[in-house]
Design a protein around this motif. Structure first.
Motif, PDB file in Angstrom:
ATOM      1  N   ALA A  27       1.190  -1.151   0.051  1.00 33.86           N
ATOM      2  CA  ALA A  27       0.174   0.157   0.055  1.00 33.86           C
ATOM      3  C   ALA A  27       0.551   1.079   0.534  1.00 33.86           C
ATOM      4  CB  ALA A  27      -1.138  -0.254   1.321  1.00 33.86           C
ATOM      5  N   LYS A  30      -2.584   3.947   3.025  1.00 34.06           N
ATOM      6  CA  LYS A  30      -2.690   2.688   3.802  1.00 34.06           C
ATOM      7  C   LYS A  30      -3.735   3.196   4.133  1.00 34.06           C
ATOM      8  CE  LYS A  30       2.096   1.855   4.198  1.00 34.06           C
ATOM      9  NZ  LYS A  30       2.524   0.877   3.541  1.00 34.06           N
ATOM     10  N   TYR A  31      -4.346   1.612   4.505  1.00 36.36           N
ATOM     11  CA  TYR A  31      -5.959   0.928   5.377  1.00 36.36           C
ATOM     12  C   TYR A  31      -5.261   0.507   6.183  1.00 36.36           C
ATOM     13  CZ  TYR A  31      -8.569  -3.071   6.608  1.00 36.36           C
ATOM     14  OH  TYR A  31      -9.773  -4.081   6.683  1.00 36.36           O
ATOM     15  N   TRP A  32      -6.079   1.123   7.294  1.00 36.39           N
ATOM     16  CA  TRP A  32      -5.706   1.111   8.841  1.00 36.39           C
ATOM     17  C   TRP A  32      -6.812   1.017   9.276  1.00 36.39           C
ATOM     18  CZ3 TRP A  32      -2.510  -3.015  10.628  1.00 36.39           C
ATOM     19  CH2 TRP A  32      -2.342  -2.962  11.769  1.00 36.39           C
ATOM     20  N   SER A 160      -9.533 -11.267   3.639  1.00 36.05           N
ATOM     21  CA  SER A 160      -8.171 -10.208   4.464  1.00 36.05           C
ATOM     22  C   SER A 160      -8.632  -8.922   4.155  1.00 36.05           C
ATOM     23  CB  SER A 160      -7.270 -10.870   3.958  1.00 36.05           C
ATOM     24  OG  SER A 160      -5.853  -9.496   4.497  1.00 36.05           O
ATOM     25  N   GLY A 161      -9.372  -8.169   4.273  1.00 38.96           N
ATOM     26  CA  GLY A 161      -9.054  -6.541   3.651  1.00 38.96           C
ATOM     27  C   GLY A 161      -8.009  -6.367   2.259  1.00 38.96           C
ATOM     28  N   SER A 162      -6.964  -6.568   2.780  1.00 40.53           N
ATOM     29  CA  SER A 162      -6.308  -5.567   1.645  1.00 40.53           C
ATOM     30  C   SER A 162      -6.035  -7.103   0.421  1.00 40.53           C
ATOM     31  CB  SER A 162      -4.045  -4.979   2.381  1.00 40.53           C
ATOM     32  OG  SER A 162      -4.106  -6.843   3.687  1.00 40.53           O
ATOM     33  N   ARG A 165      -7.182  -5.885  -2.875  1.00 41.33           N
ATOM     34  CA  ARG A 165      -6.098  -4.966  -3.832  1.00 41.33           C
ATOM     35  C   ARG A 165      -5.280  -6.077  -4.586  1.00 41.33           C
ATOM     36  NH1 ARG A 165      -4.858  -1.728   1.178  1.00 41.33           N
ATOM     37  NH2 ARG A 165      -3.341  -2.460   0.803  1.00 41.33           N
ATOM     38  N   SER A 218      -3.389  -8.366  12.062  1.00 37.46           N
ATOM     39  CA  SER A 218      -4.316  -7.374  11.346  1.00 37.46           C
ATOM     40  C   SER A 218      -5.460  -6.962  12.437  1.00 37.46           C
ATOM     41  CB  SER A 218      -4.426  -8.218  10.433  1.00 37.46           C
ATOM     42  OG  SER A 218      -3.920  -7.526   9.199  1.00 37.46           O
ATOM     43  N   HIS A 222      -6.310  -3.168  13.502  1.00 39.12           N
ATOM     44  CA  HIS A 222      -7.160  -2.578  13.092  1.00 39.12           C
ATOM     45  C   HIS A 222      -8.318  -1.666  14.782  1.00 39.12           C
ATOM     46  CE1 HIS A 222      -6.465  -3.191   8.291  1.00 39.12           C
ATOM     47  NE2 HIS A 222      -5.979  -4.172   9.010  1.00 39.12           N
TER      48      HIS A 222
END
Ligand code: PMV
Length: 360
Positions: A27, A30-32, A160-162, A165, A218, A222
């Motif tokens: 990323a 970032k996704y957090w 898993s969120g990421s 992508r 993770s 989060h």
């Protein structure tokens, strides 16, 4: 989410196999922080990688309703992976009710060492989601390529969120953002704006500073954003950074890129440093690398920068044209801070692909 509920015929193959390769991603924004069913608190943008990927061969056979799962990593039984995969299948089930009738054998292989400290969840979940979509296609062959990829990303996100992508190539955007057409919290899409060619084959040399287990999972990570005193400002900053990155990516503004990408990486760590409980995920070697890299950038003028994920490893990002100067510098000055000198030479890749030899 209704568009993703399978509504086709309910008879499918008795047994078979499908085989996919899905890349890892890094990323830039970032996704957090997440909410609801794996939905992001802010939009994120990543480079799809190439050398770091997972290959998964999914064997399926009709089993009468209990969804038995067996996982093999590099040909060896890996029962410790089974709860996560079973949980993923349970999450996919409302969108693919036909899964219920099958049992599964999951053969999986990561191109990077399992203990490298590089998360395999993004590429692993994306590869599995693509296999499930191939199975869906055997029930209902009419899916367009776009529908197939969108739903694969949607399913991967549930694991898993990421991973949302890790289906498309190049730059991938996940998360609804005003002005970015097609953006969605539910799945990743190719970044819809103009991108300068310099970013199409950007290099990422991944320095493996610490190969241990992640200090913060993770899920815990989060969760740290719930009630974090800076959470609101962080989510707003990510949105602003995405806006600011637009003209940078379009123009090939490498100085602007360096500024934004490093700030995002340090903010991710700042969130963990200032959460309760707090986490220090950099190691002394991480900091030494960041300092040397900034000094090299200053003296050499090469637009090389770093980004970090939620750990001690460093991703060194630079344009292909700087490779001849940057890679020798990495070898001479940075590898001494890596676990046994370990590093991976990666670059921007083209996204997931179906592999031959599924034998279905
Ligand atoms: O996909 P998850 O839930 O493991 O979250 C990954 C979050 C970061 O890697 C730290 C940042 C990102 O956007 O990939």
């Amino acid at each position: 989410m209704k568009e993703f509920v399978y509504q086709g015929p309910d008879t499918g193959p008795e047994q078979g196999a499908v085989h996919w390769e899905a890349p890892s991603n890094i990323a830039l924004v970032k996704y957090w922080g997440k909410h609801g069913n794996q939905l992001p608190m802010n939009p994120s943008l990543s480079f799809t990688l190439d050398a770091c990927h997972t290959r998964t061969r999914l064997e399926f056979f009709q089993s009468g309703g209990s969804m038995p799962v067996e996982v093999l990593l590099d040909g060896q039984p890996a029962p410790s992976f089974e709860p996560k995969i079973r949980q993923f299948l349970e999450r996919a089930l409302p969108f693919q009710p036909f899964l219920k009738g099958y049992g599964f054998r999951v053969h999986t292989h990561n191109s990077f060492p399992h203990s490298s400290g590089i998360a395999s969840s993004a590429s692993g979940m994306a590869a599995l989601a693509l296999c499930l979509m191939d199975l869906e296609r055997l029930f209902a062959p009419g899916l367009s390529a776009g529908q197939f990829r969108r739903k694969a990303s949607f399913l991967a996100r549930l694991g898993s969120g990421s991973a949302a992508r890790s289906v498309d190539g190049g730059l991938v955007l996940w998360g609804t953002h005003p002005g970015l057409e097609g953006s969605s919290d539910a799945y990743g899409v190719p970044y819809p704006e103009k991108v300068h060619p310099v970013f199409q084959d950007y290099h990422d040399t991944i320095l493996l500073v610490d190969k241990g287990e992640k200090a913060v999972s993770s899920t815990v990570g989060h969760g740290l954003m719930d009630g974090h005193p800076f959470a609101g400002a962080r989510f707003e900053q990510a949105r602003q950074n995405l806006d600011r990155l637009g003209p940078v990516l379009a123009a090939g503004d490498l100085d602007g890129f360096v500024d934004l990408v490093e700030s995002e990486a340090l903010t991710l760590h700042a969130m963990m440093l200032s959460s309760s409980p707090s986490f220090i995920l950099m190691k002394p070697g991480t900091l030494a690398i960041l300092e040397k890299l900034r000094a090299f950038r200053k003296t050499s003028g090469h637009p090389v920068c770093f980004t970090l994920d939620a750990g001690a490893n460093v991703h060194v990002l630079y344009p292909a044209a700087s490779r001849e100067a940057v890679y020798p510098f990495i070898q001479e000055a940075l590898l001494e801070h890596c676990h046994q000198g370990h590093h991976i030479c990666d670059r921007v890749g083209r996204g997931a692909r179906r592999l031959a030899g599924a034998g279905s």
